[in-house]
Design an enzyme around this catalytic site. Structure first.
Site, mmCIF file in Angstrom:
data_model
loop_
_atom_site.group_PDB
_atom_site.id
_atom_site.type_symbol
_atom_site.label_atom_id
_atom_site.label_comp_id
_atom_site.label_asym_id
_atom_site.label_seq_id
_atom_site.Cartn_x
_atom_site.Cartn_y
_atom_site.Cartn_z
ATOM 1 N NE ARG A 226 0.466 -18.567 -39.422
ATOM 2 C CZ ARG A 226 0.866 -17.516 -38.706
ATOM 3 N NH1 ARG A 226 0.109 -16.435 -38.657
ATOM 4 N NH2 ARG A 226 2.004 -17.547 -38.057
ATOM 5 C CD GLU A 255 4.350 -13.001 -43.246
ATOM 6 O OE1 GLU A 255 4.234 -12.362 -42.165
ATOM 7 O OE2 GLU A 255 3.407 -13.608 -43.777
ATOM 8 C CG HIS A 274 0.869 -11.075 -41.838
ATOM 9 N ND1 HIS A 274 1.616 -12.186 -41.503
ATOM 10 C CD2 HIS A 274 -0.337 -11.265 -41.251
ATOM 11 C CE1 HIS A 274 0.900 -12.999 -40.735
ATOM 12 N NE2 HIS A 274 -0.295 -12.456 -40.575
#
Length: 317
Positions: A226, A255, A274
């Site tokens: 994370r 993000e 991601h």
């Protein structure tokens, strides 16, 4: 007498999940973040398909009944967990098992790309420049993987195939797993440091200036856990001052990563959006996994992938 099927509320993302197998077995209601709070009281089950949204965490403390079961189409659950959900009797499950090997392959690809200087090779190709160089050997190196769940273990297995000696660090020490007390010692000897831990109070910001200072100048840092595991300012400083050789980030505190973020231009940093676990067909796998879980739930059987809501992850083996 006709029984009314359970109401399945789906917090949508595009494309939506394929739930055709549940026709007649669930009353499927779709919602966006804005409509979630109003629809939660009528839902028996909540499918968090939009796993980037924080809408559940914001809507859950409201009035009225709450779903008996929440499933998130992701490995992490920090985006939906709030004190009220953690204290409730609602069961939370996650997508454990879907992303393990794809993320392990991503990590192996990063290690090989950095060791073999592939980013520079591509730059030189665009420049039409012939520049012979020597590169690093991967076999015989050492890695420290922080996070001993299925993803961390898949990374360790994949690196073993490359003849990389890998140490796993978990929440508690046990056979084959080191505890947090060993972390500084292990990363000080590692050529590759890989963050694959869930986000909890204990792991938040664990890779800070101290940890980057402990690493070898030749070390490479990779984060597939994370974004909040890393103090990004400390990482930037470590790269600029060459405390470490390189890094690869697939997850970030914010993000999408803002265009103005200095991370884009840092020397030695690979940025990916991601995507380390997202291989062709991954959404179909997530949908099939949920349908199988729903069938277990509807039949009164115990669910798998049940999250310990206080720890923030599925207790591992």
């Amino acid at each position: 007498m006709t029984l009314t099927p359970p109401t399945l509320l789906v917090l949508d993302a595009d494309p939506p999940p394929r739930l055709g197998r549940l026709t007649g077995r669930a009353r499927v209601v779709h919602t966006d973040a804005a409509g979630l709070a109003a629809r939660l009281p009528v839902a028996d089950v909540l499918l968090v398909w939009d796993f980037t949204s924080h809408a559940v965490r914001e809507a859950w403390p409201g009035q009225g009944p709450r779903p008996r079961w929440v499933h998130t189409a992701s490995a992490g659950v920090d985006h939906l967990m709030c004190p009220e959900l953690a204290a409730s009797d609602t069961v939370v499950t996650n997508a454990r098992g879907i992303f393990d090997q794809p993320i392990a392959e991503y990590v192996a690809a990063v290690l090989l790309a950095v060791a073999k200087d592939l980013p520079r090779t591509l730059e030189l190709q665009r420049e039409r420049t012939w520049q012979h160089r020597e590169t690093r050997r991967v076999a015989g190196t050492r890695a420290c993987v922080v996070g001993s769940g299925p993803i961390g273990r898949a990374i360790a297995r994949t690196l073993k195939a490359l003849d990389v000696t890998t140490a796993l660090v978990g929440r508690t020490p046990r056979t084959g797993i080191h505890g947090p007390g060993d972390l500084d010692r292990l990363i000080s000897r590692a050529d590759w440091v890989i963050a694959a831990a869930p986000l909890t109070e204990q792991t938040h910001g664990m890779f800070d200036a101290h940890r980057f200072g402990v690493m070898q100048p030749s070390a490479v840092f990779v984060n597939v856990g994370r974004g909040q595991l890393v103090d990004e300012d400390a990482l930037a400083l470590a790269l600029q001052r060459r405390w470490i050789a390189a890094a690869a980030l697939d997850v970030f505190t914010a993000e999408p990563l803002p265009r103005e973020s200095p991370l884009w231009g840092l020397p030695g940093l690979i940025v990916s959006p991601h995507m380390s676990g997202d291989t062709i067909g991954w959404r179909d796998e997530l949908g099939s996994q949920f349908v199988e879980l729903y069938e277990r739930w509807a039949a009164g059987r115990s669910l798998v992938n049940v999250v310990d809501k206080k720890r923030g992850y599925v207790p591992g083996h």
